[in-house]
Motif scaffolding. Structure first.
Motif, PDB file in Angstrom:
ATOM      1  N   GLU A   1       0.824  -0.724  -0.430  1.00 42.25           N
ATOM      2  CA  GLU A   1       0.086  -0.180   0.125  1.00 42.25           C
ATOM      3  C   GLU A   1       0.776   1.253   0.585  1.00 42.25           C
ATOM      4  N   ARG A   2       0.100   2.198  -1.122  1.00 39.11           N
ATOM      5  CA  ARG A   2       0.670   3.375  -0.623  1.00 39.11           C
ATOM      6  C   ARG A   2       0.905   4.147   0.269  1.00 39.11           C
ATOM      7  N   MET A   3       1.909   4.169   1.569  1.00 39.26           N
ATOM      8  CA  MET A   3       1.653   4.533   2.666  1.00 39.26           C
ATOM      9  C   MET A   3       1.646   6.223   2.599  1.00 39.26           C
ATOM     10  N   HIS A   4       2.489   7.216   1.778  1.00 40.55           N
ATOM     11  CA  HIS A   4       2.478   8.114   1.612  1.00 40.55           C
ATOM     12  C   HIS A   4       2.560   8.830   0.713  1.00 40.55           C
ATOM     13  N   VAL A   5       2.568  10.328   0.175  1.00 36.47           N
ATOM     14  CA  VAL A   5       2.908  11.336  -1.433  1.00 36.47           C
ATOM     15  C   VAL A   5       3.940  12.415  -0.726  1.00 36.47           C
ATOM     16  N   GLY A   6       4.980  12.556  -0.875  1.00 36.69           N
ATOM     17  CA  GLY A   6       4.917  13.970  -0.885  1.00 36.69           C
ATOM     18  C   GLY A   6       5.806  15.046  -1.790  1.00 36.69           C
ATOM     19  N   GLY A   7       6.424  15.818  -1.549  1.00 36.11           N
ATOM     20  CA  GLY A   7       6.938  16.591  -2.593  1.00 36.11           C
ATOM     21  C   GLY A   7       7.947  16.481  -3.455  1.00 36.11           C
ATOM     22  N   MET A   8       8.840  15.007  -3.117  1.00 40.00           N
ATOM     23  CA  MET A   8       9.571  14.571  -3.276  1.00 40.00           C
ATOM     24  C   MET A   8      10.147  13.138  -3.965  1.00 40.00           C
ATOM     25  N   ALA A   9       9.313  12.294  -3.233  1.00 43.97           N
ATOM     26  CA  ALA A   9       9.057  10.689  -3.008  1.00 43.97           C
ATOM     27  C   ALA A   9       7.878  10.287  -2.758  1.00 43.97           C
ATOM     28  N   HIS A  10       7.412   8.651  -2.952  1.00 44.84           N
ATOM     29  CA  HIS A  10       6.432   8.261  -2.531  1.00 44.84           C
ATOM     30  C   HIS A  10       6.822   7.606  -1.575  1.00 44.84           C
ATOM     31  N   LEU A  11       6.442   6.820  -0.784  1.00 43.56           N
ATOM     32  CA  LEU A  11       6.415   5.735   0.148  1.00 43.56           C
ATOM     33  C   LEU A  11       5.419   4.752  -0.029  1.00 43.56           C
ATOM     34  N   TRP A  12       6.436   4.597   0.055  1.00 46.31           N
ATOM     35  CA  TRP A  12       4.893   2.253  -0.176  1.00 46.31           C
ATOM     36  C   TRP A  12       5.476   1.529   0.765  1.00 46.31           C
ATOM     37  N   ARG A  13       4.507   0.614   1.540  1.00 44.85           N
ATOM     38  CA  ARG A  13       4.822  -0.013   2.659  1.00 44.85           C
ATOM     39  C   ARG A  13       4.824  -2.361   1.253  1.00 44.85           C
ATOM     40  N   VAL A  14       6.027  -2.348   1.397  1.00 46.12           N
ATOM     41  CA  VAL A  14       6.446  -4.050   0.989  1.00 46.12           C
ATOM     42  C   VAL A  14       7.067  -4.955   1.621  1.00 46.12           C
ATOM     43  N   THR A  15       6.792  -5.893   0.874  1.00 43.43           N
ATOM     44  CA  THR A  15       7.165  -7.195   1.114  1.00 43.43           C
ATOM     45  C   THR A  15       7.463  -8.449   0.683  1.00 43.43           C
ATOM     46  N   ARG A  16       8.834  -9.148   1.537  1.00 42.12           N
ATOM     47  CA  ARG A  16       9.181 -10.117   0.075  1.00 42.12           C
ATOM     48  C   ARG A  16       8.944 -10.959   1.290  1.00 42.12           C
TER      49      ARG A  16
END
Length: 479
Positions: free
Chosen positions: A14-29
């Motif tokens: 899921e996408r956790m945050h969209v800022g002015g310079m980057a996207h932050l995603w929760r990821v798994t492997r």
């Protein structure tokens, strides 16, 4: 990027945050637990290249960091296909959530200050200056430790500073920028202390000390203009806390705390802070004083860059481990002489004089000595009397009495928690009868810093023909 996409084995949850310079995603492997966070820069035509260069800096710096005060690096990808950084997802919340409740209680502000100062001391010891300290970049772990995130504007002493090489404007978040950053000096770790001072002021008062500047001219005012004292907005602010915050916010870095470790030590021992006129201020400096400061900063010579390690080395924390037993008293003068020599080598050094009262696991220890005096208070007085013989400025020395079942562990923990750079302790065969002597070996082996072992002068022995013969030095504890 969409949920379910896979990048180099990492599945986007899921996408956790969209800022002015980057996207932050929760990821798994498949081979990874728990989930992590993937950071991908936003790159569009016409965008400011700061996001790209800052992302490159974070890719270089984050893998070099260790410890609990920064997220653990996991993996990264470059710009040939998909740029990203995968790092530990820190549980807990950022200080941004607490800003909404400002002004916060004094006790909470102090606790935050101590925790973040420790995080900065750890970061600076790894040759990194953060340069973007603000509430949203400070995380509190569930266990209470603070971690710093977002190293896109940071500088590492041993890496090229791409941001300084490619950009000519101040980089950072306007309300928290230090005067040095406004002058494009990115090499002083005391810049982080200025920004921390802004954070503490804001949390204590609910007011930003320099407002929200939106132009270079507005930013430049903090080069000569001091803020209103925090007590003006929060009458509950004690004088010692105002002293600490205003010292952090001094326009000149030489007037601030020399290191984050010294700031943390002051916040943890407020009763030993030496108050100046900062503590009693009720208004900002007059226009005339500010104007004089303006002229001085205009005429100030260019500062010569120094490495972070060199700045830390000029202001170490030295710990003197004291023993007031009968056998240990013989070491008092020798220990004082050694400590005095150490302190003269670094004028910015801070001395912590520490004594340990050994307690019992099974029985209740008496709080008073045989004369009826409180034991802890008596030891504190003895520590201060010993330190007085050094004739150091009072603001340079603190006294500490610890109570612990295991004195060695207590001293080692004190050194670790307060970022002590050097321990001076008595050691020798005679010291086996003292409180500290038998544990000097453990301290020498386990302390996270330099340990100096002091032995008293050996008496000369008489030879058969009446001449003085020097005795062989005792092996003591074999260190």
């Amino acid at each position: 990027m969409r949920p379910g996409d896979v990048i180099d084995g990492f599945r986007l949850v899921e996408r956790m945050h969209v800022g002015g310079m980057a996207h932050l995603w929760r990821v798994t492997r498949d081979d990874m637990s728990p989930t992590a966070i993937l950071k991908a820069p936003i790159v569009q035509d016409g965008d400011d290249a700061t996001a790209i260069v800052g992302f490159e800096m974070e890719q270089m710096i984050l893998p070099l960091l260790g410890g609990p005060h920064a997220p653990k690096f996991i993996a990264s990808g470059d710009f040939t296909r998909q740029p990203y950084i995968v790092m530990e997802l820190i549980a807990g919340e950022s200080l941004l959530a607490r800003v909404e409740h400002a002004p916060l209680p004094v006790e909470e502000v102090v606790e935050i200050g101590i925790g973040v100062a420790h995080a900065l001391a750890d970061l600076h010891s790894q040759n990194v200056i953060h340069l973007d300290i603000k509430p949203s970049n400070i995380m509190r772990r569930p266990g209470g430790e603070f971690a710093l995130i977002d190293f896109g504007l940071s500088r590492h002493d041993l890496l090229p500073d791409l941001l300084a090489e490619e950009f000519r404007l101040p980089l950072g978040t306007g309300p928290y920028l230090s005067p040095e950053q406004i002058r494009r000096d990115r090499g002083d770790p005391r810049s982080d202390l200025f920004s921390l001072g802004v954070v503490l002021y804001y949390l204590l008062t609910g007011v930003r000390p320099f407002g929200t500047p939106r132009s270079p001219r507005a930013l430049a005012k903090r080069l000569w203009r001091d803020p209103e004292p925090p007590a003006r907005y929060n009458p509950d602010c004690p004088p010692w806390l105002q002293e600490v915050i205003l010292r952090c916010l001094e326009p000149g870095p030489d007037l601030r705390y020399p290191t984050a470790a010294q700031l943390a030590l002051d916040l943890a021992t407020p009763e030993q802070i030496r108050l100046t006129e900062r503590a009693d201020k009720r208004r900002a400096d007059s226009w005339l004083t500010a104007r004089r400061r303006w002229w001085l900063q205009k005429l100030a010579p260019m500062r010569h860059p120094r490495t972070i390690a060199a700045r830390r080395a000029s202001a170490p924390i030295v710990m003197a481990a004291l023993d007031f037993s009968e056998a240990g008293a013989a070491f008092g003068d020798a220990l004082r002489e050694t400590v005095g020599r150490v302190m003269t080598t670094a004028p910015g050094a801070r001395l912590a004089c520490v004594n340990v009262i050994k307690t019992s696991r099974l029985r209740i220890d008496a709080a008073q000595d045989e004369t009826g005096r409180h034991l802890h208070v008596r030891r504190l007085v003895e520590v201060r009397q010993w330190a007085a013989g050094l004739r150091l400025p009072a603001a340079q020395v603190t006294a500490h009495v610890l109570e612990a079942v295991d004195p060695a562990a207590a001293l080692i923990d004190f050194a670790r928690e307060n970022h002590v750079d050097q321990i001076v302790i008595g050691a020798g065969a005679a010291m086996r009868r003292t409180t500290i002597g038998p544990i000097a070996a453990r301290i020498g082996a386990q302390a996270p810093c330099t340990v100096t072992l002091v032995r008293p002068p050996q008496p000369a022995a008489q030879g058969g023909d009446g001449e003085d013969v020097a005795t062989e030095p005792e092996q003591g504890l074999g260190i």
